[in-house]
Design an enzyme around this catalytic site. Structure first.
Site, PDB file in Angstrom:
ATOM      1  N   ARG A 250     -18.959   5.618   6.376  1.00 31.44           N
ATOM      2  CA  ARG A 250     -18.837   6.406   5.335  1.00 31.44           C
ATOM      3  C   ARG A 250     -20.359   5.943   5.040  1.00 31.44           C
ATOM      4  O   ARG A 250     -20.877   4.962   5.091  1.00 31.44           O
ATOM      5  CB  ARG A 250     -18.116   5.220   4.592  1.00 31.44           C
ATOM      6  CG  ARG A 250     -16.686   6.037   4.343  1.00 31.44           C
ATOM      7  CD  ARG A 250     -15.353   5.499   3.627  1.00 31.44           C
ATOM      8  NE  ARG A 250     -15.452   4.000   4.010  1.00 31.44           N
ATOM      9  CZ  ARG A 250     -14.765   3.149   3.557  1.00 31.44           C
ATOM     10  NH1 ARG A 250     -13.945   3.040   2.392  1.00 31.44           N
ATOM     11  NH2 ARG A 250     -14.658   1.886   3.703  1.00 31.44           N
TER      12      ARG A 250
ATOM     13  N   CYS B  64     -20.407   0.839  -0.205  1.00 29.69           N
ATOM     14  CA  CYS B  64     -20.595  -0.031  -1.265  1.00 29.69           C
ATOM     15  C   CYS B  64     -21.895   0.495  -1.432  1.00 29.69           C
ATOM     16  O   CYS B  64     -21.739   0.607  -3.220  1.00 29.69           O
ATOM     17  CB  CYS B  64     -20.211  -1.847  -1.139  1.00 29.69           C
ATOM     18  SG  CYS B  64     -19.303  -1.759   0.167  1.00 29.69           S
TER      19      CYS B  64
ATOM     20  N   ASP C 258       0.663  -1.249   0.191  1.00 25.72           N
ATOM     21  CA  ASP C 258      -0.112  -0.090   0.084  1.00 25.72           C
ATOM     22  C   ASP C 258       0.715   1.583  -0.088  1.00 25.72           C
ATOM     23  O   ASP C 258       1.907   1.012   0.640  1.00 25.72           O
ATOM     24  CB  ASP C 258      -0.559  -0.053   1.831  1.00 25.72           C
ATOM     25  CG  ASP C 258      -2.190   1.090   0.647  1.00 25.72           C
ATOM     26  OD1 ASP C 258      -3.544   0.073   0.982  1.00 25.72           O
ATOM     27  OD2 ASP C 258      -2.190   2.367   0.975  1.00 25.72           O
TER      28      ASP C 258
ATOM     29  N   LEU D  53     -18.033  -9.769   0.237  1.00 20.51           N
ATOM     30  CA  LEU D  53     -17.938  -9.962   1.536  1.00 20.51           C
ATOM     31  C   LEU D  53     -18.279  -7.982   2.120  1.00 20.51           C
ATOM     32  O   LEU D  53     -18.444  -7.339   1.317  1.00 20.51           O
ATOM     33  CB  LEU D  53     -16.735  -9.976   2.144  1.00 20.51           C
ATOM     34  CG  LEU D  53     -15.617  -9.399   2.272  1.00 20.51           C
ATOM     35  CD1 LEU D  53     -15.184  -8.074   3.055  1.00 20.51           C
ATOM     36  CD2 LEU D  53     -13.640  -9.740   2.258  1.00 20.51           C
TER      37      LEU D  53
ATOM     38  N   LYS E 238     -22.638   3.350  -3.820  1.00 16.72           N
ATOM     39  CA  LYS E 238     -22.073   4.525  -4.266  1.00 16.72           C
ATOM     40  C   LYS E 238     -21.948   3.471  -5.660  1.00 16.72           C
ATOM     41  O   LYS E 238     -22.266   3.824  -7.132  1.00 16.72           O
ATOM     42  CB  LYS E 238     -20.603   3.753  -3.657  1.00 16.72           C
ATOM     43  CG  LYS E 238     -19.666   3.490  -5.061  1.00 16.72           C
ATOM     44  CD  LYS E 238     -17.709   3.414  -4.011  1.00 16.72           C
ATOM     45  CE  LYS E 238     -17.378   2.175  -4.436  1.00 16.72           C
ATOM     46  NZ  LYS E 238     -16.778   1.597  -5.330  1.00 16.72           N
TER      47      LYS E 238
HETATM   48  C1  UGA Z   1     -22.115  -4.873   0.871  1.00 18.86           C
HETATM   49  C2  UGA Z   1     -22.198  -6.419   0.561  1.00 18.86           C
HETATM   50  O1  UGA Z   1     -23.953  -7.590   1.228  1.00 18.86           O
HETATM   51  C3  UGA Z   1     -21.388  -7.218   0.162  1.00 18.86           C
HETATM   52  O2  UGA Z   1     -21.994  -8.195  -0.032  1.00 18.86           O
HETATM   53  C4  UGA Z   1     -20.603  -6.270  -0.776  1.00 18.86           C
HETATM   54  O3  UGA Z   1     -19.103  -7.656  -0.990  1.00 18.86           O
HETATM   55  C5  UGA Z   1     -19.774  -5.611  -0.353  1.00 18.86           C
HETATM   56  O4  UGA Z   1     -21.643  -4.175  -0.187  1.00 18.86           O
HETATM   57  C6  UGA Z   1     -19.300  -4.738  -1.365  1.00 18.86           C
HETATM   58  O5  UGA Z   1     -19.658  -4.432  -2.096  1.00 18.86           O
HETATM   59  O6  UGA Z   1     -18.121  -4.082  -1.038  1.00 18.86           O
HETATM   60  P1  UGA Z   1     -21.996  -4.169   2.869  1.00 18.86           P
HETATM   61  O7  UGA Z   1     -21.750  -2.212   2.794  1.00 18.86           O
HETATM   62  O8  UGA Z   1     -20.346  -4.544   4.006  1.00 18.86           O
HETATM   63  O9  UGA Z   1     -21.726  -4.717   2.408  1.00 18.86           O
HETATM   64  O10 UGA Z   1     -22.881  -3.814   4.692  1.00 18.86           O
HETATM   65  P2  UGA Z   1     -24.104  -4.500   4.260  1.00 18.86           P
HETATM   66  O11 UGA Z   1     -24.157  -5.961   5.783  1.00 18.86           O
HETATM   67  O12 UGA Z   1     -24.516  -5.084   2.870  1.00 18.86           O
HETATM   68  O13 UGA Z   1     -25.049  -3.992   4.923  1.00 18.86           O
HETATM   69  C7  UGA Z   1     -25.368  -2.741   3.992  1.00 18.86           C
HETATM   70  C8  UGA Z   1     -26.317  -1.497   4.307  1.00 18.86           C
HETATM   71  O14 UGA Z   1     -27.710  -2.396   4.415  1.00 18.86           O
HETATM   72  C9  UGA Z   1     -25.841  -1.720   6.187  1.00 18.86           C
HETATM   73  O15 UGA Z   1     -26.834   0.051   6.292  1.00 18.86           O
HETATM   74  C10 UGA Z   1     -26.514  -2.494   6.660  1.00 18.86           C
HETATM   75  O16 UGA Z   1     -27.512  -1.476   8.437  1.00 18.86           O
HETATM   76  C11 UGA Z   1     -28.339  -2.220   5.601  1.00 18.86           C
HETATM   77  N1  UGA Z   1     -29.304  -3.253   5.766  1.00 18.86           N
HETATM   78  C12 UGA Z   1     -28.525  -4.265   5.086  1.00 18.86           C
HETATM   79  C13 UGA Z   1     -30.770  -2.963   5.944  1.00 18.86           C
HETATM   80  O17 UGA Z   1     -31.007  -1.763   6.428  1.00 18.86           O
HETATM   81  N2  UGA Z   1     -31.609  -3.936   5.830  1.00 18.86           N
HETATM   82  C14 UGA Z   1     -31.230  -5.097   6.285  1.00 18.86           C
HETATM   83  O18 UGA Z   1     -31.608  -6.384   6.210  1.00 18.86           O
HETATM   84  C15 UGA Z   1     -29.523  -5.600   5.386  1.00 18.86           C
END
Ligand code: UGA
Length: 427
Positions: A328, A261, A31, A154, A264
């Site tokens: 973020r 993620c 990095d 992930l 964006k």
């Molecule tokens: C998300 C995807 O779930 C991953 O599979 C992906 O690899 C990742 O983006 C990425 O593109 O790198 P992440 O952003 O870590 O993962 O978090 P999530 O668990 O997906 O949650 C995203 C948002 O959705 C959070 O703010 C969470 O509170 C919200 N959420 C999630 C809800 O409001 N309701 C739900 O039922 C689930």
């Protein structure tokens, strides 16, 4: 055993490096940020991710994992180069590929022997084809390189579980040549491998995140309708989720999706679609619903507190979801900013983040944070909030409103303690 250079020591780069080292490969994670690498070399990790520090320490000790800020050396010394640098959003929603381009230029300037360049960073459809062409335009012989698109799925906060138990591994390739090596990259057990074109793999990544976001906005709209009819939305989610065609995951209603993620990637996909004149009314609606969730919850609060001027409001949970320190695009932060705009005095408590924002008062103790508060809002569903001592909360507050903006509390218990429970689609 393979020699792999992972470029980028962020969430994805670090987790992937640690996992590849655990699989027995020799991994050099590089990095450009010197301070980050120094920290990692002292056995500390710059992010909060349960279990990651131990995994990294173990693999550094057994000699499988090395950290360096000499990106050039890392690229030169390894046959497999895995790009895991950030692709942050630009103002117009498109993805900023600047970091990816920098890595490519380094590869182009040093390549002498055969390299497999694997893009793990989330990049818009067409990017890996463009990378392939860029190598050809630089006069690099096609025998000297293979470009592979290998998106990551992930989740932050559950990264280790996801990387060791993936539900699929996706590889986009231009030819069959790298497939033998790719099959040996991850210890996959029974995990299905999906081989497709370079752009096909990029689309699987975007479509996955777009679909997850769509489920959440669907849940939030359904919860609004449930609210209007005094129906318990969690019961509806459970009923919906038992149908295997629908599935229970990502049907939790609340403040909406945030993080680095989903928001964006949705905007980036929209941008890519529009460039080709493809209509995106579904994605537009998904984003629109998500953007109005904070306002919806504030209106709920207004039913009891019509004027928030000089009211003391405590917010529990500031990260974009539990088990992370990532702020973020956190819906909790959007909510806090709105509360400040409306003249409220905002106090916060979060299990891992000491929030430094102008105009708010951050507490290190959960119960101290509610002292004299008119209302308490749960903005992130950390496990410990569910098990709070509500009698203590009640005796500390001056008001009695609990706004459950993540549908994570038991209304009955809240009421038993003399507090008022407010939720959307939850009575
Ligand atoms: C998300 C995807 O779930 C991953 O599979 C992906 O690899 C990742 O983006 C990425 O593109 O790198 P992440 O952003 O870590 O993962 O978090 P999530 O668990 O997906 O949650 C995203 C948002 O959705 C959070 O703010 C969470 O509170 C919200 N959420 C999630 C809800 O409001 N309701 C739900 O039922 C689930």
């Amino acid at each position: 055993m393979m020699n792999i250079c992972v470029v980028g020591a962020g969430y994805v780069g670090l987790t992937t490096s640690a996992a590849l080292a655990e699989f027995g490969h020799d991994v050099q994670c590089v990095d450009i940020e010197q301070s980050k690498i120094e920290m990692l070399n002292q056995g500390l990790i710059p992010i909060y991710e349960p279990g990651l520090e131990e995994l990294i320490q173990r693999n550094v000790q057994n000699g499988n994992l090395h950290f360096s800020f000499d990106v050039n050396e890392g690229i030169k010394n390894n046959q497999i180069i895995l790009i895991a640098v950030g692709t942050p959003p630009k103002e117009d929603g498109s993805s900023d590929l600047g970091y990816v381009h920098n890595v490519l230029e380094l590869i182009l300037s040093t390549i002498q022997d055969y390299k497999i360049v694997i893009t793990k960073s989330t990049v818009p459809p067409g990017t890996n084809e463009w990378i392939h062409q860029r190598f050809l335009d630089e006069g690099i012989d096609e025998k000297l390189f293979d470009i592979v698109s290998n998106p990551e799925f992930l989740r932050e906060g559950a990264a280790l579980w996801d990387i060791f138990h993936p539900n699929k591994i996706v590889f986009g390739t231009k030819t069959k040549r790298p497939i033998k090596v790719l099959k040996k990259l991850y210890q996959r057990g029974r995990t299905p491998l999906i081989f497709t074109s370079l752009t096909g793999a990029e689309m699987i990544k975007y479509a996955s995140n777009a679909f997850l976001a769509t489920k959440i906005s669907f849940a939030n709209e359904t919860a609004r309708i449930c609210d209007a009819y005094n129906v318990e939305y969690p019961d509806v989610a459970q009923g919906l989720g038992t149908d295997p065609r629908i599935g229970r995951d990502f049907l939790n209603a609340g403040l909406g999706f945030g993080g680095s993620c989903l928001p964006k990637d949705l905007r980036s996909l929209k941008y890519s679609a529009q460039r080709k004149n493809v209509d995106t009314r579904l994605l537009d609606a998904v984003l629109e619903i998500n953007n109005s969730q904070v306002d919806l919850y504030l209106r709920k609060l207004n039913t009891f507190l019509p004027d928030l001027t000089d009211k003391k409001i405590t917010v529990w949970g500031v990260t974009f979801k539990p088990n992370t320190d990532d702020l973020r695009f956190s819906p909790a932060i959007a909510l806090i900013n709105e509360l400040i705009n409306k003249g409220a005095h905002v106090h916060t408590y979060d299990p891992v983040v000491q929030l430094q924002l102008p105009g708010i008062c951050c507490h290190a103790d959960q119960y101290e944070s509610v002292t004299d508060s008119d209302a308490l809002i749960i903005a992130t569903e950390w496990e410990q909030f569910h098990n709070s001592n509500w009698a203590e909360v009640k005796s500390g507050m001056s008001g009695s409103i609990i706004l459950d903006a993540r549908n994570c509390l038991e209304a009955e218990i809240i009421r038993k303690n003399g507090l008022i429970y407010l939720g959307v689609g939850k009575q």
